[in-house]
Design a protein around this motif. Structure first.
Motif, PDB file in Angstrom:
ATOM      1  N   GLU A 488       0.832  -1.198   0.000  1.00 12.04           N
ATOM      2  CA  GLU A 488       0.000   0.000   0.000  1.00 12.04           C
ATOM      3  C   GLU A 488       0.871   1.255   0.000  1.00 12.04           C
ATOM      4  N   ALA A 489       0.584   2.166  -0.942  1.00 12.86           N
ATOM      5  CA  ALA A 489       1.299   3.443  -0.973  1.00 12.86           C
ATOM      6  C   ALA A 489       0.880   4.271   0.235  1.00 12.86           C
ATOM      7  N   PHE A 490       1.876   4.852   0.896  1.00 11.28           N
ATOM      8  CA  PHE A 490       1.600   5.580   2.137  1.00 11.28           C
ATOM      9  C   PHE A 490       2.402   6.868   2.152  1.00 11.28           C
ATOM     10  N   ASN A 491       1.714   7.974   2.430  1.00 13.08           N
ATOM     11  CA  ASN A 491       2.393   9.255   2.612  1.00 13.08           C
ATOM     12  C   ASN A 491       1.484  10.196   3.378  1.00 13.08           C
ATOM     13  N   PHE A 492       2.090  11.164   4.035  1.00 16.87           N
ATOM     14  CA  PHE A 492       1.335  12.174   4.763  1.00 16.87           C
ATOM     15  C   PHE A 492       1.077  13.366   3.852  1.00 16.87           C
ATOM     16  N   GLN A 493      -0.162  13.837   3.875  1.00 18.59           N
ATOM     17  CA  GLN A 493      -0.540  15.066   3.177  1.00 18.59           C
ATOM     18  C   GLN A 493      -0.855  16.091   4.257  1.00 18.59           C
ATOM     19  N   GLY A 494       0.185  16.804   4.673  1.00 16.53           N
ATOM     20  CA  GLY A 494       0.042  17.631   5.859  1.00 16.53           C
ATOM     21  C   GLY A 494       0.062  16.724   7.074  1.00 16.53           C
ATOM     22  N   ALA A 495      -1.029  16.742   7.834  1.00 10.95           N
ATOM     23  CA  ALA A 495      -1.140  15.833   8.978  1.00 10.95           C
ATOM     24  C   ALA A 495      -1.861  14.552   8.618  1.00 10.95           C
ATOM     25  N   ASP A 496      -2.484  14.510   7.446  1.00  6.71           N
ATOM     26  CA  ASP A 496      -3.386  13.418   7.096  1.00  6.71           C
ATOM     27  C   ASP A 496      -2.751  12.452   6.108  1.00  6.71           C
ATOM     28  N   ILE A 497      -3.447  11.346   5.920  1.00 11.49           N
ATOM     29  CA  ILE A 497      -3.045  10.347   4.940  1.00 11.49           C
ATOM     30  C   ILE A 497      -4.118  10.271   3.861  1.00 11.49           C
ATOM     31  N   THR A 498      -3.833   9.502   2.832  1.00 14.45           N
ATOM     32  CA  THR A 498      -4.826   9.288   1.776  1.00 14.45           C
ATOM     33  C   THR A 498      -6.072   8.628   2.361  1.00 14.45           C
ATOM     34  N   VAL A 499      -7.213   9.175   2.025  1.00 16.41           N
ATOM     35  CA  VAL A 499      -8.471   8.723   2.636  1.00 16.41           C
ATOM     36  C   VAL A 499      -8.873   7.357   2.083  1.00 16.41           C
ATOM     37  N   LYS A 500      -9.078   6.422   3.004  1.00 15.96           N
ATOM     38  CA  LYS A 500      -9.575   5.101   2.619  1.00 15.96           C
ATOM     39  C   LYS A 500     -10.538   4.611   3.693  1.00 15.96           C
ATOM     40  N   TYR A 501     -11.715   4.202   3.262  1.00 15.18           N
ATOM     41  CA  TYR A 501     -12.719   3.638   4.169  1.00 15.18           C
ATOM     42  C   TYR A 501     -13.267   2.349   3.566  1.00 15.18           C
ATOM     43  N   ASP A 502     -13.797   1.525   4.420  1.00 13.34           N
ATOM     44  CA  ASP A 502     -14.598   0.374   3.984  1.00 13.34           C
ATOM     45  C   ASP A 502     -16.072   0.746   4.088  1.00 13.34           C
ATOM     46  N   LEU A 503     -16.871   0.223   3.182  1.00 13.96           N
ATOM     47  CA  LEU A 503     -18.324   0.307   3.283  1.00 13.96           C
ATOM     48  C   LEU A 503     -18.826  -1.069   3.714  1.00 13.96           C
ATOM     49  N   VAL A 504     -19.510  -1.119   4.843  1.00 11.17           N
ATOM     50  CA  VAL A 504     -19.905  -2.397   5.427  1.00 11.17           C
ATOM     51  C   VAL A 504     -21.423  -2.474   5.547  1.00 11.17           C
ATOM     52  N   ASN A 505     -21.899  -3.703   5.636  1.00 12.64           N
ATOM     53  CA  ASN A 505     -23.336  -3.965   5.708  1.00 12.64           C
ATOM     54  C   ASN A 505     -23.579  -5.063   6.738  1.00 12.64           C
ATOM     55  N   TRP A 506     -24.567  -4.839   7.604  1.00 13.84           N
ATOM     56  CA  TRP A 506     -24.949  -5.859   8.580  1.00 13.84           C
ATOM     57  C   TRP A 506     -25.918  -6.824   7.911  1.00 13.84           C
ATOM     58  N   GLN A 507     -25.517  -8.088   7.838  1.00 16.22           N
ATOM     59  CA  GLN A 507     -26.339  -9.089   7.170  1.00 16.22           C
ATOM     60  C   GLN A 507     -26.574 -10.278   8.093  1.00 16.22           C
ATOM     61  N   SER A 508     -27.788 -10.784   8.040  1.00 13.72           N
ATOM     62  CA  SER A 508     -28.160 -11.934   8.872  1.00 13.72           C
ATOM     63  C   SER A 508     -27.679 -13.219   8.215  1.00 13.72           C
ATOM     64  N   SER A 509     -27.046 -14.061   9.002  1.00 14.60           N
ATOM     65  CA  SER A 509     -26.567 -15.351   8.511  1.00 14.60           C
ATOM     66  C   SER A 509     -27.643 -16.409   8.732  1.00 14.60           C
ATOM     67  N   PRO A 510     -27.537 -17.549   8.068  1.00 18.54           N
ATOM     68  CA  PRO A 510     -28.518 -18.631   8.297  1.00 18.54           C
ATOM     69  C   PRO A 510     -28.566 -19.088   9.751  1.00 18.54           C
ATOM     70  N   GLU A 511     -27.469 -18.895  10.486  1.00 19.09           N
ATOM     71  CA  GLU A 511     -27.448 -19.309  11.892  1.00 19.09           C
ATOM     72  C   GLU A 511     -28.095 -18.280  12.805  1.00 19.09           C
ATOM     73  N   GLY A 512     -28.561 -17.172  12.229  1.00 18.41           N
ATOM     74  CA  GLY A 512     -29.206 -16.148  13.036  1.00 18.41           C
ATOM     75  C   GLY A 512     -28.259 -15.091  13.571  1.00 18.41           C
ATOM     76  N   GLN A 513     -26.997 -15.135  13.173  1.00 14.44           N
ATOM     77  CA  GLN A 513     -26.025 -14.149  13.606  1.00 14.44           C
ATOM     78  C   GLN A 513     -26.009 -12.962  12.637  1.00 14.44           C
ATOM     79  N   VAL A 514     -25.604 -11.809  13.159  1.00 14.54           N
ATOM     80  CA  VAL A 514     -25.449 -10.624  12.311  1.00 14.54           C
ATOM     81  C   VAL A 514     -23.985 -10.498  11.935  1.00 14.54           C
ATOM     82  N   GLN A 515     -23.701 -10.629  10.653  1.00 15.16           N
ATOM     83  CA  GLN A 515     -22.333 -10.603  10.162  1.00 15.16           C
ATOM     84  C   GLN A 515     -22.009  -9.240   9.556  1.00 15.16           C
ATOM     85  N   LEU A 516     -20.741  -8.905   9.589  1.00 13.06           N
ATOM     86  CA  LEU A 516     -20.252  -7.671   8.985  1.00 13.06           C
ATOM     87  C   LEU A 516     -19.679  -8.018   7.617  1.00 13.06           C
ATOM     88  N   VAL A 517     -20.322  -7.497   6.558  1.00 14.56           N
ATOM     89  CA  VAL A 517     -19.944  -7.856   5.193  1.00 14.56           C
ATOM     90  C   VAL A 517     -19.409  -6.619   4.474  1.00 14.56           C
TER      91      VAL A 517
END
Length: 747
Positions: A488-517
């Motif tokens: 992963e390319a990494f550098n500081f832009q001032g005090a910050d780094i390149t913005v990267k986020y995950d988009l996640v979704n709460w989904q119900s599994s067949p076992e009845g658990q809530v998974q993070l997808v």
């Protein structure tokens, strides 16, 4: 930092003796201040976290982590001085952060390309979730780990190196567990030019290099997560969104940026509710009632996960189960929240922004192979071991579990599954890892370490003769531009780094658990989303609808309601001759001159021509009447013309009579122009011709009437002058004047 801020900081963190020494030193010179400090028997306070966890090295990197939390029965305030009582309540996840730092340091120390020949050590302190403890620990790290102030004279010789007291100070600190602590600690370290690299502080104000020149972070600013959430609302056309936010800088700032983003796209906020930690039950109840009463089906929540848990509990009591929630990174990945019983009912299909995740090869094995018997100086691991296995590993250190039986030696973390050993999705842990590598590369550049690739096969080491100056290290940090071991390319832009986020979704599994997808990524301002992978609150792939008013159908236009947001409107049908052929049109469009709107007001159609035909009964009748009228008028005209010299005709003003007969004939003829298919010339001519002919006729009658009236009155004595005003010239002029007015009007 202002003089007042420095005084307050020294009073809180160092006590009155050092404060007095600092004041005298500021006025009389550093040597005098140090001598007075020694006279006053200056000594540093003890560190509540048992002096932290220290590992020798050529360069020591400091670490500040919230390993423990303050128990609810104890009330610490920011202005209260820390004491030597141990902080209790060991937290599993921050423990993982500590060992991510150690793991990265071991990788670097074993690397032949990064800092060859230089060993990095660490000095880790527990800030115990208290800014005051973090301040004291930061000062301790800056001064070294000697308990006495007597070695402070070194500071004069090493001014700017980063040491005022102690024998091995740190040139850099990795810490600032939250934005408030990071701001306080960074301000304290500004005069010392000691860089602080935070792994979770996200407030936008920390990007200001004027206020925080020594601050860096591997966590993206909250501005970007707010923009990412706004992009989601715009993408799915949620024009009516409710918001529940924390009543602090974090929640209000994210709300402000989110609102600015959606308003530019024509979206609106249905309501805004704030949550205060001190009144969380009543505030959560009020917010739940607002959600229940609102027509908004999509709700943005920006607060800590414990507040969200109370809010969901209140929603469950109200049986509100049909809302789609948008989550900030503060609670989108919370396993405690996902595993709660009421979240299954209230919060299915949550869509949120999360700190980007990554994997660290070998880290899982590193964590599970940890054993306090192999790390006798690691009292953090010993305390975790006692808490997890209920036995003492037999290391002679102070422990809150001193009465526990000894362990039998078979205990292993390979059989433990909790937040500490879960390495499936490393988020903040990876931020800590990046912070260590950023520091290592900055030190590598500062020591002018040679490029190993340029001299293959040679045993190359870095030249390390002097202590590292924090101010020089800070300059090198701002220039870091490298590739991590994960590619992963990494550098500081001032005090910050390149913005990267995950988009996640709460989904119900067949076992009845809530998974993070994982369903998408945010890279800078770009949003990459796999819509087909989303499971919505409805349990299907159908995108929820959240609007204040249904989009106006074709044939109508939107009319905003007075005093309400632009997303709330009524649909008004288009007027005759106007259309709107799109859904949600703000205005109707006029049809061209030869066209007319259809009944639905959705299209312009050619005008239907309705006219009187010569073949119709009414047309034939009118034509016959007009022709008869013209014939009779011509006959009378011929008779008058034949007898024009007779006294009767002459006495009747023959000139006006002929003009009157001509105008009557023209009136009859003009009626024929109104019969038959209209054309451009006939439509323009028929009105003007009839108007002029009619006015000419009426003008002649008017003048003749006036002449007759004047003739009767002329018989009276003295009325001879009246006839002079109505001679032949005046009669012609009157007819021409009245007719010219009509001609001008027609033109």
């Amino acid at each position: 930092m202002s003089l007042l801020s420095q005084l307050v900081t020294l009073w809180i963190c160092s006590g009155p003796s050092l404060l007095l020494a600092w004041l005298v030193g500021r006025q009389l010179g550093l040597r005098v201040g140090i001598q007075i400090a020694e006279t006053l028997n200056c000594s540093r306070w003890g560190i509540p976290s048992n002096n932290g966890f220290f590992q020798e090295g050529d360069v020591i990197i400091g670490g500040l982590f919230n390993i423990h939390y303050v128990p609810p029965t104890r009330d610490y305030r920011f202005t209260q001085q820390p004491d030597n009582k141990p902080c209790t309540g060991l937290q599993s996840l921050p423990m993982q952060y500590i060992y991510a730092m150690m793991f990265a340091l071991e990788e670097i120390n074993n690397s032949s390309t990064l800092l060859p020949g230089v060993k990095l050590g660490h000095h880790i302190h527990d800030s115990c979730s208290l800014p005051a403890w973090a301040l004291q620990a930061a000062l301790s790290l800056f001064g070294g780990h000697m308990p006495s102030c007597n070695s402070a004279a070194k500071y004069e010789e090493e001014k700017g190196i980063g040491a005022s007291i102690g024998d091995q100070p740190v040139p850099l600190i990795i810490g600032g567990c939250n934005s408030v602590t990071a701001q306080i600690v960074s301000r304290l370290l500004v005069p010392l030019s000691l860089p602080l690299v935070s792994y979770t502080a996200s407030t936008p104000s920390l990007s200001d290099k004027q206020q925080f020149p020594n601050f860096f972070r591997t966590m993206a600013s909250d501005v970007y997560q707010a923009r990412a959430i706004a992009q989601l609302a715009i993408k799915f056309k949620w024009t009516w969104v409710g918001a529940v936010v924390a009543n602090n800088d974090y929640g209000l700032m994210v709300l402000k940026v989110f609102q600015e983003g959606i308003q530019r796209a024509g979206l609106c906020l249905a309501f805004v509710e704030t949550l205060q930690r001190e009144n969380i039950v009543s505030d959560a109840r009020r917010a739940a009632l607002a959600i229940q009463a609102s027509t908004a089906k999509v709700i943005l929540i920006v607060t800590w996960y414990t507040d969200v848990m109370e809010l969901f509990l209140q929603l469950e009591k109200l049986n509100v189960t049909d809302r789609q929630f948008l989550a900030s990174e503060a609670w989108s990945t919370s396993s405690d929240l996902r595993q709660s019983t009421f979240s299954h009912k209230v919060a299915s299909g949550v869509l949120g922004v999360a700190i980007r995740s990554s994997t660290l090869p070998g880290f899982d094995t590193y964590i599970r192979n940890l054993n306090p018997l192999l790390r006798p100086n690691d009292h953090f691991l010993k305390e975790f071991w006692e808490k997890e296995f209920g036995c003492s590993p037999g290391i002679a250190t102070a422990s809150p579990f001193a009465s526990l039986p000894p362990c039998n030696g078979t205990e292993s973390l390979w059989a433990v599954n909790n937040l500490f050993t879960d390495t499936s999705q490393l988020r903040v842990t990876y931020n800590v890892y990046l912070a260590v590598y950023a520091a290592a590369h900055a030190i590598h550049s500062l020591l002018s370490c040679p490029d190993v690739n340029s001299s293959p096969g040679r045993n190359i080491t870095c030249s390390f003769t002097n202590q590292i100056k924090p101010i020089e290290l800070m300059e090198q940090l701002s220039k870091v531009n490298v590739t991590t071991p994960q590619g992963e390319a990494f550098n500081f832009q001032g005090a910050d780094i390149t913005v990267k986020y995950d988009l996640v979704n709460w989904q119900s599994s067949p076992e009845g658990q809530v998974q993070l997808v994982l369903i998408g990524l945010v890279n800078g301002f770009d949003l990459h989303l796999n819509e087909s992978a989303i499971q919505w609150s409805t349990g299907s792939s159908q995108v929820p609808v959240s609007i204040c008013s249904e989009a106006c159908p074709s044939g109508t236009r939107m009319a905003t309601r007075k005093g309400e947001p632009i997303c709330c409107f009524d649909c008004i049908p288009c007027a005759d001759g106007e259309i709107s052929n799109t859904t949600g049109s703000t205005q109707c469009v006029h049809c061209p001159s030869e066209f007319w709107s259809n009944a639905e007001r959705t299209a312009c159609i050619p005008r239907q021509l309705d006219f009187l035909s010569f073949n119709e009964t009414l047309g034939i009748t009118l034509t016959a009447v007009a022709v008869s009228g013209v014939t009779v008028t011509i006959a009378v005209f011929v008779v008058f013309l034949y007898y024009r010299q007779t006294p009767m005709v002459r006495a009747n003003n023959s000139e006006l009579s002929f003009l009157l007969l001509l105008s009557i004939k023209l009136c009859f003829l003009c009626s024929l122009v109104f019969i038959g298919r209209p054309s451009a010339w006939s439509c323009q001519f028929q009105q003007a011709a009839f108007g002029i002919s009619f006015v000419l006729c009426v003008s002649c009658l008017q003048v003749k009437t006036i002449v007759v009236l004047a003739a009767f009155r002329s018989a009276r004595p003295g009325a001879e002058a009246l006839m002079r005003w109505f001679g032949p010239g005046q009669q012609r002029g009157s007819v021409c004047f009245f007719t010219s007015i009509q001609i001008g009007t027609c033109v």
